[in-house]
Design a protein around this motif. Structure first.
Motif, PDB file in Angstrom:
ATOM      1  N   UNK A  80       0.747  -1.106   0.098  1.00 13.00           N
ATOM      2  CA  UNK A  80       0.012   0.107  -0.061  1.00 13.00           C
ATOM      3  C   UNK A  80       0.870   1.157   0.072  1.00 13.00           C
ATOM      4  N   UNK A  81       0.348   2.270   0.195  1.00 12.62           N
ATOM      5  CA  UNK A  81       1.322   3.723   0.169  1.00 12.62           C
ATOM      6  C   UNK A  81       1.888   3.705   1.376  1.00 12.62           C
ATOM      7  N   UNK A  82       1.250   3.145   2.691  1.00 10.84           N
ATOM      8  CA  UNK A  82       1.705   3.168   3.850  1.00 10.84           C
ATOM      9  C   UNK A  82       3.109   2.140   3.626  1.00 10.84           C
ATOM     10  N   UNK A  83       2.819   1.104   2.969  1.00 12.30           N
ATOM     11  CA  UNK A  83       4.195   0.160   2.969  1.00 12.30           C
ATOM     12  C   UNK A  83       4.960   0.884   1.864  1.00 12.30           C
ATOM     13  N   UNK A  84       4.567   1.375   0.880  1.00 13.97           N
ATOM     14  CA  UNK A  84       5.999   1.859   0.051  1.00 13.97           C
ATOM     15  C   UNK A  84       6.467   3.080   0.825  1.00 13.97           C
ATOM     16  N   UNK A  85       6.092   3.651   1.596  1.00 13.00           N
ATOM     17  CA  UNK A  85       6.522   4.716   2.664  1.00 13.00           C
ATOM     18  C   UNK A  85       7.909   3.967   3.454  1.00 13.00           C
ATOM     19  N   UNK A  86       7.812   2.719   3.643  1.00 12.28           N
ATOM     20  CA  UNK A  86       9.055   2.112   4.199  1.00 12.28           C
ATOM     21  C   UNK A  86      10.163   2.074   3.577  1.00 12.28           C
ATOM     22  N   UNK A  87       9.967   2.038   2.231  1.00 14.62           N
ATOM     23  CA  UNK A  87      11.360   1.995   1.304  1.00 14.62           C
ATOM     24  C   UNK A  87      12.470   2.758   1.905  1.00 14.62           C
ATOM     25  N   UNK A  88      12.575   3.859   2.463  1.00 12.13           N
ATOM     26  CA  UNK A  88      13.731   4.414   2.858  1.00 12.13           C
ATOM     27  C   UNK A  88      14.447   3.716   3.911  1.00 12.13           C
ATOM     28  N   UNK A  89      13.426   3.208   4.750  1.00 14.05           N
ATOM     29  CA  UNK A  89      13.876   2.523   6.029  1.00 14.05           C
ATOM     30  C   UNK A  89      14.604   1.282   5.570  1.00 14.05           C
ATOM     31  N   UNK A  90      14.272   0.662   4.752  1.00 12.38           N
ATOM     32  CA  UNK A  90      14.713  -0.678   4.125  1.00 12.38           C
ATOM     33  C   UNK A  90      16.021  -0.263   3.432  1.00 12.38           C
ATOM     34  N   UNK A  91      16.278   0.958   2.734  1.00 10.41           N
ATOM     35  CA  UNK A  91      17.451   1.328   2.025  1.00 10.41           C
ATOM     36  C   UNK A  91      18.468   1.758   3.159  1.00 10.41           C
ATOM     37  N   UNK A  92      18.150   2.376   4.304  1.00  8.02           N
ATOM     38  CA  UNK A  92      18.809   2.719   5.218  1.00  8.02           C
ATOM     39  C   UNK A  92      19.638   1.516   5.879  1.00  8.02           C
TER      40      UNK A  92
END
Length: 145
Positions: A80-92
């Protein structure tokens, strides 16, 4: 917001994303995978743990569970949009792991627009300059603690 509710909001965040399998499932979702069997096979995760993590992720609105087959009924999981917003966390987390846990980083990030390798970095949303952790100050709301 009372001090205890502020603290519980932080605790609630960790209860959702602070579990190892959650981040690995999300990694697979960001790679374009959506199906239960892929998660189970690729991650080597037990069905009981996978079921629990997928339940939490859907209840939290991070993944949508959608049918892709009628007989038998099978579902896939989409960010979801909420899930997509976790992308920077995963990249970090990936960037940290590449620096301290891998001699040769297993994945290179390529910016699809220009074709060059990209490095995750924190920048100021106002001036665009890169920010080091010592250059960031927290303005804590009085009711937060």
């Amino acid at each position: 917001m009372t001090p205890s509710s502020a603290r519980s909001a932080t605790d609630n965040t960790w209860s959702v994303v602070g579990e190892r399998w959650t981040m690995l499932i999300l990694r697979e979702c960001f790679r374009g995978h959506r199906r239960y069997e892929h998660f189970r096979t690729k991650l080597g995760i037990g069905s009981n743990v996978l079921n629990d993590r997928l339940r939490v992720l859907t209840e939290e609105g991070i993944l949508d569970r959608l049918p892709y087959q009628e007989r038998p009924v099978r579902h896939e999981y989409r960010l979801t949009k909420k899930g997509q917003d976790l992308y920077p966390v995963l990249l970090a987390l990936m960037s940290w792991g590449d620096m301290y846990k891998n001699e040769t980083p297993p994945v290179r990030l390529i910016h699809s627009t220009c074709g060059h390798e990209a490095q995750p970095q924190m920048t100021c949303s106002y001036c665009g300059e890169r920010i080091a952790w010592r250059e960031m100050a927290a303005d804590i709301h009085p009711d937060a603690w």
